[in-house]
Design a protein around this motif. Structure first.
Motif, PDB file in Angstrom:
ATOM      1  N   TYR A  46      84.669  44.285   9.430  1.00  0.00           N
ATOM      2  CA  TYR A  46      85.116  42.911   9.666  1.00  0.00           C
ATOM      3  C   TYR A  46      85.717  42.317   8.394  1.00  0.00           C
ATOM      4  O   TYR A  46      86.767  41.663   8.438  1.00  0.00           O
ATOM      5  CB  TYR A  46      83.946  42.051  10.148  1.00  0.00           C
ATOM      6  CG  TYR A  46      84.329  40.612  10.401  1.00  0.00           C
ATOM      7  CD1 TYR A  46      84.926  40.238  11.610  1.00  0.00           C
ATOM      8  CD2 TYR A  46      84.126  39.626   9.440  1.00  0.00           C
ATOM      9  CE1 TYR A  46      85.294  38.925  11.842  1.00  0.00           C
ATOM     10  CE2 TYR A  46      84.490  38.315   9.665  1.00  0.00           C
ATOM     11  CZ  TYR A  46      85.075  37.967  10.865  1.00  0.00           C
ATOM     12  OH  TYR A  46      85.442  36.666  11.092  1.00  0.00           O
ATOM     13  N   ILE A  47      85.076  42.531   7.261  1.00  0.00           N
ATOM     14  CA  ILE A  47      85.597  42.002   5.998  1.00  0.00           C
ATOM     15  C   ILE A  47      86.940  42.655   5.660  1.00  0.00           C
ATOM     16  O   ILE A  47      87.878  41.978   5.201  1.00  0.00           O
ATOM     17  CB  ILE A  47      84.577  42.220   4.871  1.00  0.00           C
ATOM     18  CG1 ILE A  47      83.315  41.380   5.142  1.00  0.00           C
ATOM     19  CG2 ILE A  47      85.159  41.849   3.514  1.00  0.00           C
ATOM     20  CD1 ILE A  47      82.204  41.608   4.138  1.00  0.00           C
ATOM     21  N   ARG A 162      71.240  40.367  12.458  1.00  0.00           N
ATOM     22  CA  ARG A 162      71.477  38.961  12.127  1.00  0.00           C
ATOM     23  C   ARG A 162      72.534  38.818  11.033  1.00  0.00           C
ATOM     24  O   ARG A 162      73.364  37.897  11.069  1.00  0.00           O
ATOM     25  CB  ARG A 162      70.172  38.316  11.674  1.00  0.00           C
ATOM     26  CG  ARG A 162      69.154  38.099  12.793  1.00  0.00           C
ATOM     27  CD  ARG A 162      67.889  37.464  12.254  1.00  0.00           C
ATOM     28  NE  ARG A 162      66.898  37.234  13.302  1.00  0.00           N
ATOM     29  CZ  ARG A 162      65.688  36.751  13.094  1.00  0.00           C
ATOM     30  NH1 ARG A 162      65.311  36.431  11.862  1.00  0.00           N
ATOM     31  NH2 ARG A 162      64.848  36.586  14.103  1.00  0.00           N
ATOM     32  N   LEU A 163      72.513  39.736  10.066  1.00  0.00           N
ATOM     33  CA  LEU A 163      73.530  39.707   9.020  1.00  0.00           C
ATOM     34  C   LEU A 163      74.919  39.909   9.600  1.00  0.00           C
ATOM     35  O   LEU A 163      75.863  39.179   9.262  1.00  0.00           O
ATOM     36  CB  LEU A 163      73.225  40.787   7.983  1.00  0.00           C
ATOM     37  CG  LEU A 163      74.286  41.006   6.898  1.00  0.00           C
ATOM     38  CD1 LEU A 163      74.428  39.763   6.015  1.00  0.00           C
ATOM     39  CD2 LEU A 163      73.956  42.229   6.048  1.00  0.00           C
ATOM     40  N   ALA A 164      75.062  40.896  10.493  1.00  0.00           N
ATOM     41  CA  ALA A 164      76.368  41.147  11.099  1.00  0.00           C
ATOM     42  C   ALA A 164      76.839  39.949  11.917  1.00  0.00           C
ATOM     43  O   ALA A 164      78.018  39.576  11.877  1.00  0.00           O
ATOM     44  CB  ALA A 164      76.291  42.400  11.972  1.00  0.00           C
ATOM     45  N   HIS A 165      75.921  39.337  12.658  1.00  0.00           N
ATOM     46  CA  HIS A 165      76.288  38.169  13.456  1.00  0.00           C
ATOM     47  C   HIS A 165      76.704  37.003  12.554  1.00  0.00           C
ATOM     48  O   HIS A 165      77.676  36.289  12.844  1.00  0.00           O
ATOM     49  CB  HIS A 165      75.107  37.757  14.330  1.00  0.00           C
ATOM     50  CG  HIS A 165      75.388  36.590  15.222  1.00  0.00           C
ATOM     51  ND1 HIS A 165      76.318  36.632  16.236  1.00  0.00           N
ATOM     52  CD2 HIS A 165      74.875  35.331  15.237  1.00  0.00           C
ATOM     53  CE1 HIS A 165      76.372  35.467  16.850  1.00  0.00           C
ATOM     54  NE2 HIS A 165      75.500  34.654  16.266  1.00  0.00           N
ATOM     55  N   HIS A 166      75.993  36.822  11.444  1.00  0.00           N
ATOM     56  CA  HIS A 166      76.320  35.746  10.507  1.00  0.00           C
ATOM     57  C   HIS A 166      77.697  35.967   9.882  1.00  0.00           C
ATOM     58  O   HIS A 166      78.506  35.020   9.777  1.00  0.00           O
ATOM     59  CB  HIS A 166      75.245  35.684   9.418  1.00  0.00           C
ATOM     60  CG  HIS A 166      75.545  34.684   8.341  1.00  0.00           C
ATOM     61  ND1 HIS A 166      75.286  33.340   8.483  1.00  0.00           N
ATOM     62  CD2 HIS A 166      76.096  34.839   7.103  1.00  0.00           C
ATOM     63  CE1 HIS A 166      75.652  32.700   7.376  1.00  0.00           C
ATOM     64  NE2 HIS A 166      76.140  33.594   6.528  1.00  0.00           N
ATOM     65  N   ILE A 167      77.978  37.218   9.502  1.00  0.00           N
ATOM     66  CA  ILE A 167      79.258  37.516   8.853  1.00  0.00           C
ATOM     67  C   ILE A 167      80.416  37.334   9.823  1.00  0.00           C
ATOM     68  O   ILE A 167      81.444  36.721   9.484  1.00  0.00           O
ATOM     69  CB  ILE A 167      79.236  38.943   8.281  1.00  0.00           C
ATOM     70  CG1 ILE A 167      78.208  39.054   7.157  1.00  0.00           C
ATOM     71  CG2 ILE A 167      80.616  39.338   7.772  1.00  0.00           C
ATOM     72  CD1 ILE A 167      78.409  38.082   6.023  1.00  0.00           C
ATOM     73  N   LEU A 170      80.559  33.250  10.426  1.00  0.00           N
ATOM     74  CA  LEU A 170      80.724  32.243   9.377  1.00  0.00           C
ATOM     75  C   LEU A 170      81.299  32.766   8.064  1.00  0.00           C
ATOM     76  O   LEU A 170      81.507  31.966   7.143  1.00  0.00           O
ATOM     77  CB  LEU A 170      79.361  31.585   9.079  1.00  0.00           C
ATOM     78  CG  LEU A 170      78.704  30.844  10.249  1.00  0.00           C
ATOM     79  CD1 LEU A 170      77.298  30.415   9.867  1.00  0.00           C
ATOM     80  CD2 LEU A 170      79.541  29.644  10.657  1.00  0.00           C
ATOM     81  N   TYR A 171      81.559  34.070   7.965  1.00  0.00           N
ATOM     82  CA  TYR A 171      82.019  34.597   6.675  1.00  0.00           C
ATOM     83  C   TYR A 171      83.353  34.007   6.256  1.00  0.00           C
ATOM     84  O   TYR A 171      83.556  33.677   5.084  1.00  0.00           O
ATOM     85  CB  TYR A 171      82.125  36.126   6.745  1.00  0.00           C
ATOM     86  CG  TYR A 171      82.664  36.738   5.481  1.00  0.00           C
ATOM     87  CD1 TYR A 171      81.841  36.961   4.386  1.00  0.00           C
ATOM     88  CD2 TYR A 171      84.013  37.098   5.377  1.00  0.00           C
ATOM     89  CE1 TYR A 171      82.340  37.527   3.225  1.00  0.00           C
ATOM     90  CE2 TYR A 171      84.517  37.662   4.226  1.00  0.00           C
ATOM     91  CZ  TYR A 171      83.681  37.877   3.151  1.00  0.00           C
ATOM     92  OH  TYR A 171      84.185  38.423   2.001  1.00  0.00           O
ATOM     93  N   LEU A 186      78.703  39.399  -0.555  1.00  0.00           N
ATOM     94  CA  LEU A 186      79.553  40.364   0.139  1.00  0.00           C
ATOM     95  C   LEU A 186      81.007  40.238  -0.288  1.00  0.00           C
ATOM     96  O   LEU A 186      81.745  41.227  -0.284  1.00  0.00           O
ATOM     97  CB  LEU A 186      79.425  40.181   1.649  1.00  0.00           C
ATOM     98  CG  LEU A 186      78.094  40.640   2.249  1.00  0.00           C
ATOM     99  CD1 LEU A 186      78.017  40.266   3.722  1.00  0.00           C
ATOM    100  CD2 LEU A 186      77.913  42.140   2.083  1.00  0.00           C
ATOM    101  N   LEU A 187      81.431  39.035  -0.655  1.00  0.00           N
ATOM    102  CA  LEU A 187      82.791  38.850  -1.148  1.00  0.00           C
ATOM    103  C   LEU A 187      83.004  39.631  -2.434  1.00  0.00           C
ATOM    104  O   LEU A 187      84.079  40.191  -2.674  1.00  0.00           O
ATOM    105  CB  LEU A 187      83.055  37.361  -1.381  1.00  0.00           C
ATOM    106  CG  LEU A 187      84.452  36.975  -1.886  1.00  0.00           C
ATOM    107  CD1 LEU A 187      85.508  37.329  -0.846  1.00  0.00           C
ATOM    108  CD2 LEU A 187      84.498  35.487  -2.230  1.00  0.00           C
ATOM    109  N   ALA A 188      81.955  39.691  -3.266  1.00  0.00           N
ATOM    110  CA  ALA A 188      82.071  40.378  -4.547  1.00  0.00           C
ATOM    111  C   ALA A 188      81.749  41.864  -4.446  1.00  0.00           C
ATOM    112  O   ALA A 188      82.345  42.680  -5.158  1.00  0.00           O
ATOM    113  CB  ALA A 188      81.141  39.713  -5.569  1.00  0.00           C
ATOM    114  N   ALA A 189      80.805  42.233  -3.589  1.00  0.00           N
ATOM    115  CA  ALA A 189      80.319  43.616  -3.568  1.00  0.00           C
ATOM    116  C   ALA A 189      80.396  44.257  -2.193  1.00  0.00           C
ATOM    117  O   ALA A 189      79.794  45.314  -1.985  1.00  0.00           O
ATOM    118  CB  ALA A 189      78.879  43.660  -4.065  1.00  0.00           C
ATOM    119  N   GLY A 190      81.120  43.656  -1.252  1.00  0.00           N
ATOM    120  CA  GLY A 190      81.197  44.223   0.091  1.00  0.00           C
ATOM    121  C   GLY A 190      81.867  45.578   0.139  1.00  0.00           C
ATOM    122  O   GLY A 190      81.596  46.383   1.034  1.00  0.00           O
TER     123      GLY A 190
END
Length: 308
Positions: A46-47, A162-167, A170-171, A186-190
């Protein structure tokens, strides 16, 4: 710690009931491991799609996946892994390990690494199940240990989901506003998620391969029986690896992936018809359903990997 079995009377069907419970718990741990893998891959893909203006359609497809189907995926995979015997699960683990090593050696670092992670879903579940069978064999508190392992695995799978749903929800907003600590991390180390998964899977399959060889060899009473089994198995796996290497790599659809699964399971099916048991043949058919179920569940992410 105490043994649950020691507190119950010795009934004729009690041992079978505890064996079924242990199989379900092992399947649940394996299914949770697959769920964690899929959730982390979903976050990474997704990122990557969000950062690429040309892949917005793939981003929306990942975002539009129904989250209520995740528990169903875990339940179905738990049942499949519980039905598959340790012998066939061990063969699936060894086959994927050889295929993965061959793929890594023949391909440089590139777009196909994420696809390989998705293709190992069912093999990962079998590997975790094999490892638990081998490590807990003969343990006095086997069921209690499996309950603890299932609880921890379920907790990890829940937080990863929950992390995947949040990203996916709202990411995009949080990464721009620098609002959420998780999104900023995640923006820095994704970009390091594939490396994390690679190291974790390498350790998991290293243990699973040792457990698989031990589980298969314990059924043989002599060296001659082992040779009669391992010789055609080695030939079959070598031919499968060669076939996989000759498959076209620049494919645009998911059909070659499903075709590869049918060829692999078909080869294992024919092999076990000659050197295996009838239960092994039935377990191969169940494994085919498990492989197809995992690929269908990850269909959107497979398309994203193939377009990457």
């Amino acid at each position: 710690m105490f043994s649950l079995v020691s507190w119950l009377p010795a009934l004729p069907g009690l041992a079978w009931g505890w064996a079924l419970l242990d199989a379900l718990l092992q399947g649940l741990v394996g299914a949770c491991a697959v769920s964690v893998l899929c959730s982390l891959l979903k976050v990474y893909l997704y990122i990557q799609c969000l950062n690429n203006p040309e892949r917005q359609a793939e981003k929306e497809a990942i975002q539009a996946q129904r989250w209520v189907l995740e528990p169903l995926h875990v339940v179905v995979l738990t049942g499949v892994l519980a039905l598959v015997g340790s012998r066939v699960a061990a063969l699936v683990v060894l086959e994927f390990s050889l295929r993965a090593v061959s793929t890594v050696l023949s391909l440089s670092k590139g777009a196909h690494s994420s696809q390989l992670y998705l293709l190992c879903q069912y093999s990962l579940g079998c590997g975790v199940s094999c490892s638990l069978s081998f490590l807990l064999e003969g343990a006095p508190h086997r069921t209690c240990n499996l309950v603890l392992a299932a609880g921890l695995a379920g907790l990890l799978a829940t937080y990863a989901r929950r992390l995947a749903h949040h990203i996916c929800t709202l990411y995009e907003l949080h990464s721009r506003a620098r609002y959420c600590g998780v999104c900023i991390l995640l923006l820095a180390a994704g970009h390091g998620i594939p490396r994390l998964l690679r190291n974790a899977l390498a350790i998991t399959f290293a243990v699973a391969d040792l457990a698989a060889v031990a589980l298969i060899n314990q059924d043989f009473l002599s060296t001659a029986e082992a040779v009669r089994f391992w010789t055609p198995l080695t030939i079959c796996y070598t031919l499968l690896v060669i076939y996989m290497q000759e498959e076209p790599r620049q494919s645009t659809g998911g059909q070659p992936v499903y075709q590869t699964v049918l060829v692999r399971m078909g080869g294992l099916f024919i092999l076990l018809l000659t050197v295996g048991r009838w239960t092994d043949v039935l377990h191969v058919l169940v494994s085919l359903l498990g492989e197809l179920w995992c690929l269908l569940h990850a269909g959107v992410m497979l398309e994203a990997c193939q377009q990457q």
